[in-house]
Structure formats: C-alpha cells, structure tokens
Motif scaffolding. Structure first.
Motif: not given
Length: 53
Positions: A19-35
């Motif tokens: 319900p309350t997820h960390d937007q910064l962590l989400m962005a970092r995970l997505k960036k790592r996935k794209l890399r």
C-alpha cells in the motif's frame, strides 16, 4: 543475468502491491532492470551475427 532480470521483475511487482511503497526504491529497481535488459541484448548481439540475406 536473465535470472536477475526476472528477480527484479518479481521484486518490482511485490513492491507495487504494498500500500505504501518507496517510489525511490521502485525507480532504482526499474532502472537496474532496464540496464540489465540492455546488457543482455548487447551480449546477444555479440553472440548472434547480423547476417544480411
């Protein structure tokens, strides 16, 4: 690398379900996935020659 990519996908999905997820962590995970996706594609391009028929 593909396993790590899949694991990141699972981690992103699990984080999104919270319900309350960390937007910064989400962005970092997505960036790592794209890399990782780009690295996998680059390595596959080296292994499979581009043959023009």
């Amino acid at each position: 690398m593909r396993i790590e990519h899949r694991d990141l996908d699972d981690a992103i999905a699990a984080l999104a379900m919270m319900p309350t997820h960390d937007q910064l962590l989400m962005a970092r995970l997505k960036k790592r996935k794209l890399r990782l996706r780009d690295e996998i594609a680059s390595l596959e391009d080296l292994l499979i020659p581009d043959i023009i028929a």
